[in-house]
Write an enzyme that holds these catalytic residues in place. Structure first.
Site, mmCIF file in Angstrom:
data_model
loop_
_atom_site.group_PDB
_atom_site.id
_atom_site.type_symbol
_atom_site.label_atom_id
_atom_site.label_comp_id
_atom_site.label_asym_id
_atom_site.label_seq_id
_atom_site.Cartn_x
_atom_site.Cartn_y
_atom_site.Cartn_z
ATOM 1 N N SER A 46 0.836 -1.197 0.000
ATOM 2 C CA SER A 46 0.000 0.000 0.000
ATOM 3 C C SER A 46 0.875 1.254 0.000
ATOM 4 O O SER A 46 2.063 1.180 -0.336
ATOM 5 C CB SER A 46 -0.934 -0.023 1.216
ATOM 6 O OG SER A 46 -1.931 0.957 1.093
ATOM 7 N N ASN A 47 0.319 2.400 0.335
ATOM 8 C CA ASN A 47 1.094 3.650 0.378
ATOM 9 C C ASN A 47 0.579 4.529 1.515
ATOM 10 O O ASN A 47 -0.353 4.167 2.221
ATOM 11 C CB ASN A 47 0.993 4.361 -0.984
ATOM 12 C CG ASN A 47 -0.439 4.666 -1.353
ATOM 13 O OD1 ASN A 47 -1.119 5.408 -0.656
ATOM 14 N ND2 ASN A 47 -0.915 4.062 -2.443
ATOM 15 N N HIS A 48 1.195 5.713 1.672
ATOM 16 C CA HIS A 48 0.905 6.550 2.842
ATOM 17 C C HIS A 48 -0.268 7.507 2.665
ATOM 18 O O HIS A 48 -0.440 8.401 3.478
ATOM 19 C CB HIS A 48 2.140 7.392 3.188
ATOM 20 C CG HIS A 48 3.251 6.573 3.768
ATOM 21 N ND1 HIS A 48 3.120 5.898 4.951
ATOM 22 C CD2 HIS A 48 4.502 6.328 3.331
ATOM 23 C CE1 HIS A 48 4.247 5.265 5.215
ATOM 24 N NE2 HIS A 48 5.107 5.501 4.234
ATOM 25 N N SER A 49 -1.054 7.360 1.620
ATOM 26 C CA SER A 49 -2.159 8.308 1.424
ATOM 27 C C SER A 49 -3.108 8.276 2.626
ATOM 28 O O SER A 49 -3.508 7.205 3.081
ATOM 29 C CB SER A 49 -2.936 7.926 0.164
ATOM 30 O OG SER A 49 -4.151 8.635 0.124
ATOM 31 N N ALA A 113 -4.809 7.545 -4.190
ATOM 32 C CA ALA A 113 -3.451 7.108 -4.513
ATOM 33 C C ALA A 113 -3.543 5.612 -4.830
ATOM 34 O O ALA A 113 -3.333 4.759 -3.966
ATOM 35 C CB ALA A 113 -2.520 7.352 -3.336
#
Ligand code: C5P
Length: 236
Positions: A46-49, A113
């Protein structure tokens, strides 16, 4: 019953009486937050959004009178008042939910994101570390949700996306505008830690085929209101 609303809620409800209604009668679908791409039953990429920018836009749009569907990846944010939220997990879920929601909508905003890649296969059992010192994951590209919506034959009248860049902000955003066939790109510079991902403030440049408009650095909520005002101008 019998208890006064919290002051913030009371202020928001009162403020609604003075709204311009610049998007009244319009329907808007917006994506927000990250996506999670499963590796096995317990792990994901995943990502930091945080989802803050998309949620702020959903709230600003509803306050401008639009009917809003918010297609959200996993976030910790509360559903904005009067917004219909559809929860999704993976990029594929988000793609399907967007295509199911977008018929007859006037405006589509891609603020999520979306993970660019997903594991080529999801292990049905938890991957054990005992037998191996290294692990190779093969990744395959996810479909571009924003571009797929913008290329529909009966696409929404106004389609907008985001571009997070660390260099050549305007050039890369202009490229994205044409490549994805969208009407406006909100470009933000993610090289500075005080703005962008996970922070409350942001700095955005709005790019259309004819204009480059730099918005002042401000809170995501204030920027969302400026972006919604600009969209209302564009569609009228
Ligand atoms: O190409 P890039 O990921 O930089 O484009 C960002 C924009 O495209 C954002 O508006 C994002 O929501 C959207 N996007 C999408 N589906 C993807 C990748 C990006 O909708 N798979």
């Amino acid at each position: 019953m019998g208890r006064m609303l919290d002051v913030d809620d009371l202020v928001a409800a009162t403020a609604n009486l003075f709204l311009t209604g610049s998007l009244s009668g319009k329907t808007l679908v917006i994506t927000a937050g990250p996506t999670r791409e499963a590796i096995d039953p317990v792990r994901y990429l995943s990502n930091h959004s945080s989802g803050k920018m998309g949620y702020a836009l959903a709230q600003a749009a509803v306050e401008a009178g639009a009917k809003v569907k918010l297609i959200s990846g996993p976030t910790h944010l509360p559903r904005p008042d009067r917004v219909e939220r559809i929860d999704v997990v993976s990029a594929q879920d988000m793609f399907d939910a967007c295509h199911a929601a977008v018929a007859n909508c006037d405006i589509f905003i891609g603020a999520a994101a979306v993970a660019d890649y997903r594991p080529a296969s999801i292990s049905s059992e938890k991957i054990k570390k005992d037998q191996q010192d290294s692990l190779n994951l093969q990744l395959i590209k996810n479909s571009d949700i924003l571009a797929s919506i913008a290329k529909l034959p009966n696409r929404p009248g106004f389609v907008m996306g985001f571009a997070a860049e660390t260099q050549q902000l305007v050039e890369f955003a202009q490229e994205k505008l044409y490549k994805k066939n969208v009407d406006m790109i909100a470009a933000n510079n993610v090289s500075s830690p005080e703005i962008g991902f996970n922070s409350d403030d942001n700095q955005i440049t709005l790019i259309t085929s004819t204009q480059v408009q730099e918005l002042p650095r401000a809170s995501k909520m204030a920027l969302a209101q400026m972006i919604i005002a600009r969209i209302a101008e564009e569609i009228h």
